[in-house]
Design a protein around this motif. Structure first.
Motif: not given
Length: 326
Positions: A120-144
């Motif tokens: 794969t290759i990724v965008d400059e915001h890929t990692a930060s977007a994943l972390i931000e979504r997971m931090q928005a709700d502690p019930r989230i265990g997996m994010c794509g």
């Protein structure tokens, strides 16, 4: 609140793809992130090629450490550089290779673990977007992620993952084959998710500690739906729309056919359809076998004798491949 991120890439005879992935990934990560490249006994001297790239990289050398499996699973050192090359000691499959990196991350105190395919290759915001979504709700265990095809970069491979038909034991990627619409509501996608695509899947430390590691018995395919089903009722699944990933589908295992998987891929897919159903959805076993029998007849009609033989083996002999306890 800052969270430490570990990224796990499994490499198997794919050092060129891994280097391209690292070139896109490393500039996007915070300094305290760590990238764990778990090499599954590659026969193409991948670890040497990756070390040579790190030393001689055109944009400047990349510091790296090297561990064997036992060293890695005990956890790294605080002074480890951002890239860690790990010799897993054998071809452990997708789950086994990732689990080596996950054990390193847990032992080293990382908060989030991002499983990312090496093709794969990724965008400059890929990692930060994943972390931000997971931090928005502690019930989230997996994010794509929002995943595109590498060779058709505006066409969606999936939005985070797939819905799953348990009667047939097959998944349907959410958003498949369409251009990405930024106006797509997050809730509309997440309501359809039964599992997250393994090519880009971030999990929390709490998720792994409570649900456990990936199931290694599958070797390849069905690990993601197994993980999601085991977590159901304890954690939710999420999509990070701005987390963009371009995926060379099948590149990490040497198969890139969209209409018909390679023989090796097909064997794993079919055996694991039955393995997963037997383990976690036994009430659907009869309907899954019925679907597979129909698919066998379709391949016979197409005169694809190899595929029909693979189906016949899966339907009659898959139980002999079950490890103890399944």
């Amino acid at each position: 609140m800052p969270s430490r991120l570990a990224v796990v890439l499994v490499n198997w005879n794919g050092w060129r793809d891994t280097i391209e992935c690292l070139e896109s990934l490393l500039p996007t990560l915070p300094d305290d992130a760590r990238v764990l490249v778990c090499d599954n006994a590659s026969s193409d001297d991948s670890l040497r090629h990756l070390a040579d790239w790190a030393k001689q990289r055109a944009g400047g050398p990349v510091a790296f450490a090297r561990y064997d499996r036992a060293q890695a699973e005990r956890g790294g050192q605080a002074q480890d550089p951002q890239v860690v090359l790990i010799d897993t000691g054998g071809n452990l499959g997708f789950a086994g290779g990732n689990n080596v990196g996950i054990r390193y991350a847990l032992a080293s105190g990382f908060d989030y673990i991002w499983l990312l395919n090496n093709d794969t290759i990724v965008d400059e915001h890929t990692a930060s977007a994943l972390i931000e979504r997971m931090q928005a709700d502690p019930r989230i265990g997996m994010c794509g992620s929002t995943m595109y095809y590498y060779d058709t970069p505006k066409i969606v491979q999936c939005l985070a993952g797939s819905s799953f038909d348990f009667d047939a034991a097959v998944g349907t990627p959410v958003g498949y084959g369409k251009p990405y619409d930024p106006a797509t509501p997050i809730e509309a996608v997440e309501s359809r998710l039964d599992h997250i695509a393994g090519a880009s899947m971030m999990v929390s430390r709490a998720f792994v500690e409570q649900v456990g590691l990936m199931e290694e018995a599958y070797f390849l395919y069905f690990e993601e739906i197994d993980w999601a089903v085991r977590a159901k009722g304890r954690f939710t699944l999420a999509w990070a729309p701005r987390s963009f990933v371009w995926h060379k589908e099948g590149g990490s295992i040497g198969s890139s056919h969209r209409s018909r998987p390679s023989d090796r891929s097909l064997r794993h897919i079919l055996v694991n359809r039955l393995r997963f159903t037997h383990k976690l959805a036994p009430q659907h076993e009869r309907t899954v076998r019925r679907h597979m029998t129909w698919e066998t007849l379709v391949y016979l009609k197409r005169r694809d004798w190899h595929a029909a033989q693979i189906y016949a083996f899966a339907l009659t002999g898959w139980r002999f491949l079950l490890p103890p306890g399944l």
